[in-house]
Design an enzyme around this catalytic site. Structure first.
Site, PDB file in Angstrom:
ATOM      1  CB  CYS A   1      -0.553   2.264   4.155  1.00 39.76           C
ATOM      2  SG  CYS A   1      -2.218   1.797   3.467  1.00 39.76           S
ATOM      3  CG  ASP A   2       3.236   1.172   4.389  1.00 39.30           C
ATOM      4  OD1 ASP A   2       2.917   1.643   5.455  1.00 39.30           O
ATOM      5  OD2 ASP A   2       3.208   0.075   3.916  1.00 39.30           O
TER       6      ASP A   2
ATOM      7  CB  CYS B   1      -0.771  -0.012   1.243  1.00 39.59           C
ATOM      8  SG  CYS B   1      -1.980   1.461   1.371  1.00 39.59           S
TER       9      CYS B   1
END
Length: 324
Positions: free
Chosen positions: A150-151, A147
């Site tokens: 997300c990261d 992701c």
């Protein structure tokens, strides 16, 4: 063993969507039963995909970030505090053809269902497809990710790789250029499957380069990703790609096999819900989170949809007054 009790709400899954639904239905005095699933070698995980991540920095309310497992443990504790009955069990069969709805745990061939419920909230999530590499799972959350949203922030000024050739891979790679020094897209063929507009954007981005006719065969690193081992699909020649991050973007698989023939599915396997509600094709069965979301797939959107499903279930129960 079968229960005689007919539950008002039975929730399948315990990620952000399922546990948010549990919090809301528990606070409505509906005493929800939550089957959180069981750990397995196939990637099933009580608490959902956040249990496999490290630091989460984009969930509102945590300005300094929070570890994924810690966040999900807090979700679970909050649901239990309000009266949710959370059990580490996995549904193996469902029957939504009549009410009360029937759910089996254990042997799906058993004559009697394990649980009965007036409503069911499906929040079984989706599983990111992985490359099945020797060190992939070990380094998940330590340089390996599924992701970018997300990261990506954690890879500022890093050289990273994205595996995939579809829209998702190119979208992830383009997003990652906001942070990374460079992004190498590893494509197993000599062409992309992505839409023309996504291809044009990626090809025009100076931070993106392509490694064609190549697959990743291993991830190298003790504590975090240090490099990738590659193989040319045409010549069989081995190579190395020095990067500190690997984003796998080859798609997701919704966890909907349990509902095949029971609920209406999209062509890609995701559950169909009647927007803007969480209603499925069966009245009294609701769906939330990644099992029905093939667009956003974020913890916060999953939690929000869990709230919606809980409210929909509560209102449906009030409107139907199904007798035992």
């Amino acid at each position: 063993m079968s229960e005689n009790k007919i539950h008002d709400v039975l929730i399948l899954g315990s990620g952000p969507a399922g546990l948010t639904a549990a919090i809301y239905t528990a606070r409505a005095n509906l005493e929800p039963l939550v089957l959180e699933g069981e750990p397995s070698s196939t990637g099933d995980q009580p608490g959902g995909q956040l249990m496999l991540t490290t630091e989460v920095e984009n969930f509102p309310g945590f300005p300094s970030g929070i570890m994924g497992p810690e966040l999900m443990i807090s979700f679970r504790e909050q649901a239990v505090r309000f009266g949710a009955d959370v059990r580490t069990e996995k549904a193996t069969k469902v029957d939504f053809s009549s009410r009360p709805f029937k759910v089996w745990v254990g042997d799906p061939a058993a004559t009697e269902p394990t649980y009965l419920s007036r409503t069911v909230i499906v929040s079984t999530g989706a599983t990111a497809l992985m490359l099945d590499l020797p060190n992939e799972q070990r380094l998940l959350g330590h340089g390996v990710s599924t992701c970018a949203t997300c990261d990506g922030f954690f890879f500022r000024d890093h050289e990273i790789a994205v595996v995939g050739g579809g829209d998702s891979a190119l979208e992830e790679a383009t997003f990652l250029t906001k942070f990374a020094k460079s992004v190498t897209i590893v494509v197993r063929r000599d062409e992309l499957r992505a839409s023309k507009i996504m291809q044009d954007r990626a090809l025009a981005n100076p931070k993106i380069r392509f490694l064609w006719n190549t697959v990743v065969t291993d991830v190298v690193g003790e504590q975090s990703v240090e490099k990738l081992v590659t193989e040319n699909t045409q010549t069989g020649e081995s190579g190395e790609l020095v990067v500190t991050g690997l984003f796998v973007a080859i798609g997701h698989r919704p966890n909907t096999s349990l509902f095949d023939g029971q609920l209406e599915l999209k062509d890609n396997g995701y559950l169909i819900t009647e927007a803007p509600t969480s209603r499925t094709s069966v009245p009294g069965v609701f769906a939330c989170g990644d099992v029905q979301d093939d667009i956003y797939r974020q913890a916060i959107t999953a939690a929000g949809s869990g709230c919606s499903a809980a409210i929909d279930a509560e209102r449906w129960l009030e409107a139907t007054h199904i007798p035992e």
